[in-house]
Design a protein around this motif. Structure first.
Motif, short mmCIF file in Angstrom:
data_model
loop_
_atom_site.label_atom_id
_atom_site.label_comp_id
_atom_site.label_asym_id
_atom_site.label_seq_id
_atom_site.Cartn_x
_atom_site.Cartn_y
_atom_site.Cartn_z
N ILE A 176 0.83 -1.20 0.00
CA ILE A 176 0.00 0.00 0.00
C ILE A 176 0.87 1.26 0.00
N LEU A 177 1.90 1.26 0.84
CA LEU A 177 2.77 2.43 0.95
C LEU A 177 3.55 2.67 -0.34
N GLN A 178 3.91 1.59 -1.02
CA GLN A 178 4.65 1.75 -2.28
C GLN A 178 3.78 2.38 -3.35
N VAL A 179 2.50 2.05 -3.36
CA VAL A 179 1.57 2.67 -4.30
C VAL A 179 1.35 4.14 -3.94
N LEU A 180 1.16 4.39 -2.65
CA LEU A 180 0.93 5.76 -2.19
C LEU A 180 2.16 6.63 -2.38
N GLY A 181 3.34 6.00 -2.34
CA GLY A 181 4.58 6.76 -2.44
C GLY A 181 4.71 7.53 -3.73
N HIS A 182 4.04 7.05 -4.79
CA HIS A 182 4.10 7.75 -6.08
C HIS A 182 3.18 8.97 -6.09
N LYS A 183 2.29 9.06 -5.11
CA LYS A 183 1.31 10.15 -5.09
C LYS A 183 1.45 11.06 -3.87
N SER A 184 2.00 10.54 -2.80
CA SER A 184 2.02 11.27 -1.54
C SER A 184 3.40 11.84 -1.23
N GLU A 185 3.46 13.16 -1.05
CA GLU A 185 4.71 13.82 -0.67
C GLU A 185 5.15 13.40 0.72
N LEU A 186 4.19 13.22 1.62
CA LEU A 186 4.50 12.82 2.99
C LEU A 186 5.14 11.44 3.04
N ILE A 187 4.58 10.48 2.30
CA ILE A 187 5.13 9.12 2.27
C ILE A 187 6.56 9.14 1.75
N ASN A 188 6.78 9.94 0.71
CA ASN A 188 8.13 10.04 0.15
C ASN A 188 9.11 10.65 1.13
N LYS A 189 8.64 11.64 1.91
CA LYS A 189 9.53 12.26 2.90
C LYS A 189 9.97 11.25 3.95
N VAL A 190 9.05 10.37 4.33
CA VAL A 190 9.34 9.41 5.39
C VAL A 190 10.11 8.20 4.87
N PHE A 191 9.67 7.66 3.74
CA PHE A 191 10.22 6.39 3.26
C PHE A 191 10.98 6.50 1.94
N GLY A 192 11.18 7.72 1.45
CA GLY A 192 11.86 7.89 0.18
C GLY A 192 13.36 7.67 0.27
N ASN A 193 14.00 7.67 -0.88
CA ASN A 193 15.45 7.47 -0.99
C ASN A 193 16.11 8.77 -1.44
N LEU A 194 17.17 9.15 -0.77
CA LEU A 194 17.93 10.33 -1.17
C LEU A 194 19.28 10.28 -0.46
N ILE A 195 20.32 9.89 -1.20
CA ILE A 195 21.64 9.76 -0.57
C ILE A 195 22.73 10.39 -1.43
N TYR A 196 23.75 10.86 -0.74
CA TYR A 196 24.98 11.28 -1.40
C TYR A 196 25.91 10.08 -1.50
N ASP A 197 26.57 9.94 -2.62
CA ASP A 197 27.69 9.01 -2.71
C ASP A 197 28.68 9.40 -1.60
N GLN A 198 29.13 8.41 -0.83
CA GLN A 198 30.00 8.72 0.31
C GLN A 198 31.29 9.42 -0.11
N SER A 199 31.74 9.18 -1.33
CA SER A 199 32.99 9.82 -1.78
C SER A 199 32.83 11.34 -1.88
N LEU A 200 31.60 11.81 -2.08
CA LEU A 200 31.36 13.25 -2.14
C LEU A 200 31.64 13.93 -0.81
N SER A 201 31.51 13.15 0.26
CA SER A 201 31.59 13.72 1.61
C SER A 201 32.95 13.53 2.26
N ASP A 202 33.90 12.96 1.50
CA ASP A 202 35.26 12.81 2.03
C ASP A 202 35.87 14.18 2.30
N TYR A 203 36.62 14.26 3.39
CA TYR A 203 37.27 15.52 3.75
C TYR A 203 38.64 15.20 4.32
N LYS A 204 39.52 16.18 4.28
CA LYS A 204 40.91 15.95 4.71
C LYS A 204 41.05 15.74 6.20
N GLU A 205 40.00 16.05 6.96
CA GLU A 205 40.02 15.82 8.41
C GLU A 205 38.74 15.10 8.81
#
Length: 285
Positions: free
Chosen positions: A240-269
């Motif tokens: 049910i949530l997967q179907v709603l996820g395509h229509k609901s902004e709230l569902i996407n905020k809670v269960f959506g995917n959004l990640i940075y590649d970890q290499s982007l976040s490498d730092y010298k310290e």
């Protein structure tokens, strides 16, 4: 000693950073300045080495009546503050942008890497991106511009989606077990990162995040565990949530995917000083 001016007198990040830097009383001097009226324009910025620009509208709104205000505050005020900083001899301008410049989270796996082009999906994200584009040309050898695009920031006293999930974790006996991934950033890790950016007089675009991705259901279970509560994770509601996820902004905020590649976040310290379990304990207790 580095003299730092933080714009936005009540910002969560700004006040947290001020507390963080109190541990180094001989290295940093912190001042705050509200930009809510034009009196700030008369304030002398020349006494500061760094301006950390936190003033802005932080929440996402879909109200079209708010659009003009978002551009006025998040874009125009940012550019105006950066221009004043440069004119008055400030050496470094740090702007807090957001992962939101890449659009919303998605029900599909989504990894942001160095080749991903920003595609804001609302005027909040677009106002942040246009602010970035407005301050970049100001940089030169004497005026460094550092732009941070953090993911969701959380910590004790934070606002937004995290405290809402924390309340859910303490009340519900069951919670959906959906396999998603989110980049997140604990406030201590962010404050340490900003401290290094100041110390190193860095410029450029930065993507700080925790050293591990977060699955929403596992985070909710961990929060419950910290409070001595038991919560059962179930896949029963997933279809049910997967179907709603395509229509609901709230569902996407809670269960959506959004990640940075970890290499982007490498730092010298090493700024990732808290592991995820510890950040939850510090936030909840």
């Amino acid at each position: 000693m580095k003299k730092i001016l933080i714009t936005g007198s009540n910002s969560y990040i700004g006040t947290s950073l001020e507390k963080w830097l109190r541990k180094y009383p001989d290295k940093y001097s912190i001042g705050f300045k509200s930009l809510r009226n034009d009196l700030w324009k008369k304030h002398d910025f020349s006494e500061y080495d760094v301006v950390l620009h936190m003033a802005g509208i932080a929440h996402v709104s879909s109200d079209p009546k708010m659009e003009e205000m978002y551009y006025k505050v998040n874009r125009d005020l940012t550019i105006e503050t950066a221009e004043k900083s440069k004119e008055e001899g400030v050496k470094q301008f740090i702007f807090m942008s957001s992962i939101i410049v890449y659009g919303d989270s998605s029900s599909n796996k989504r990894i942001i890497d160095k080749n991903t082009v920003p595609t804001p999906s609302n005027f909040y994200g677009n106002s942040k991106l246009q602010a970035e584009e407005g301050i970049k040309p100001l940089e030169n050898d004497k005026f460094k511009v550092a732009i941070l695009r953090p993911p969701m920031i959380y910590g004790r006293g934070s606002k937004g989606n995290y405290p809402k999930l924390a309340k859910v974790a303490q009340k519900l006996p069951v919670f959906p077990d959906i396999d998603n991934q989110r980049s997140m950033l604990h406030i201590d890790n962010l404050c340490e990162f900003i401290r290094f950016v100041v110390d190193n007089e860095d410029s450029g675009l930065f993507f700080p995040q925790n050293n591990a991705y977060v699955k929403t259901s596992e985070m909710v279970k961990m929060i419950a565990d910290v409070h001595g509560k038991k919560i059962i994770l179930t896949k029963l509601f997933n279809p049910i949530l997967q179907v709603l996820g395509h229509k609901s902004e709230l569902i996407n905020k809670v269960f959506g995917n959004l990640i940075y590649d970890q290499s982007l976040s490498d730092y010298k310290e090493n700024y990732q000083i808290r592991d995820f379990r510890k950040t939850i304990e510090l936030t909840e207790k």
